[in-house]
Every structure is written in C-alpha cells, then in structure tokens.
Design a protein around this motif. Structure first.
Motif, PDB file in Angstrom:
ATOM      1  N   LEU A 263       0.828  -1.207   0.000  1.00  0.00           N
ATOM      2  CA  LEU A 263       0.000   0.000   0.000  1.00  0.00           C
ATOM      3  C   LEU A 263       0.863   1.258   0.000  1.00  0.00           C
ATOM      4  O   LEU A 263       0.577   2.214  -0.726  1.00  0.00           O
ATOM      5  CB  LEU A 263      -0.940   0.013   1.201  1.00  0.00           C
ATOM      6  N   LEU A 264       1.930   1.251   0.797  1.00  0.00           N
ATOM      7  CA  LEU A 264       2.825   2.402   0.812  1.00  0.00           C
ATOM      8  C   LEU A 264       3.485   2.581  -0.549  1.00  0.00           C
ATOM      9  O   LEU A 264       3.590   3.703  -1.043  1.00  0.00           O
ATOM     10  CB  LEU A 264       3.881   2.245   1.909  1.00  0.00           C
ATOM     11  N   GLY A 265       3.889   1.500  -1.152  1.00  0.00           N
ATOM     12  CA  GLY A 265       4.503   1.568  -2.475  1.00  0.00           C
ATOM     13  C   GLY A 265       3.560   2.150  -3.514  1.00  0.00           C
ATOM     14  O   GLY A 265       3.956   2.993  -4.332  1.00  0.00           O
ATOM     15  N   LYS A 266       2.304   1.724  -3.465  1.00  0.00           N
ATOM     16  CA  LYS A 266       1.304   2.272  -4.386  1.00  0.00           C
ATOM     17  C   LYS A 266       1.129   3.768  -4.149  1.00  0.00           C
ATOM     18  O   LYS A 266       0.977   4.547  -5.088  1.00  0.00           O
ATOM     19  CB  LYS A 266      -0.045   1.571  -4.206  1.00  0.00           C
ATOM     20  N   ARG A 267       1.156   4.155  -2.881  1.00  0.00           N
ATOM     21  CA  ARG A 267       0.975   5.568  -2.543  1.00  0.00           C
ATOM     22  C   ARG A 267       2.161   6.401  -3.034  1.00  0.00           C
ATOM     23  O   ARG A 267       1.973   7.500  -3.565  1.00  0.00           O
ATOM     24  CB  ARG A 267       0.790   5.726  -1.035  1.00  0.00           C
TER      25      ARG A 267
END
Length: 108
Positions: free
Chosen positions: A8-12
């Motif tokens: 999720l952090l990577g997508k963000r």
C-alpha cells in the motif's frame, strides 16, 4: 510494516510521484534516495526508514499525513469494517443522516 502495508505504501509513493509528474529518476534527484530504492519501495519490496520517508515527503511537497493517506486502496471488506466502526460512535442525528445518505446512494 507488514507485507500488505508495504504494498500500500509503495502504491501511494507511485501515486504521489505520478501526480507530481515525476519519474523515479527525478524523484531520486529531488529526494537523495536512489532510484533503485524508490523502485523497490513502489513494488512493496523495501521497507523505507523514517529518514527516507521524510526525504520523499519533502521532495513530493506533502505532509506525512498525506503521504500515509492510502485508505482508498483498502479492499471492500476493510471499507465495510471501517464504516461499521465509524457508525458506532455517531450521535443519533448523525446516524440518521448517514442512514439517509447511504439509502439514497443504494437506491441510485
């Protein structure tokens, strides 16, 4: 962070980078974080340190709060659970308003 949080952090990070019209290389220049590390973070394969996250937020011109605002990536079940938790704390007038709004949305 667990694997799901890293994804999720990577997508963000990718979402914010693209929103600002930056390539990984340009973000690397602005932040001082290697483009390889940025790529690994965006794929959810690397757990960034707090310092790296600070460098990225500064380069992207966002607050830490905005940086971690990836709730919109949650799955449907997580969204339903969060809605239920929110509703429990509502006052009666707000609960009635929420009911009316959700009723309208479900009829539409």
């Amino acid at each position: 962070m667990n694997d799901n949080s890293l994804v999720l952090l990577g997508k963000r990070i990718r979402e914010l980078r693209v929103k600002h019209g930056l390539s990984q290389e340009k973000l690397s220049e602005l932040s001082g974080v290697s483009s390889r590390h940025i790529s690994e973070m965006e794929r959810g394969e690397s757990n960034p340190s707090f310092q790296v996250m600070e460098q990225l937020t500064f380069a992207l011109g966002v607050s830490m709060k905005e940086f971690f605002d990836f709730e919109h990536h949650a799955d449907d079940e997580a969204i339903r659970d969060e809605l239920c938790r929110m509703l429990v704390g509502f006052s009666r007038p707000n609960l009635q308003l929420a009911y009316k709004l959700l009723r309208e949305l479900s009829d539409g």
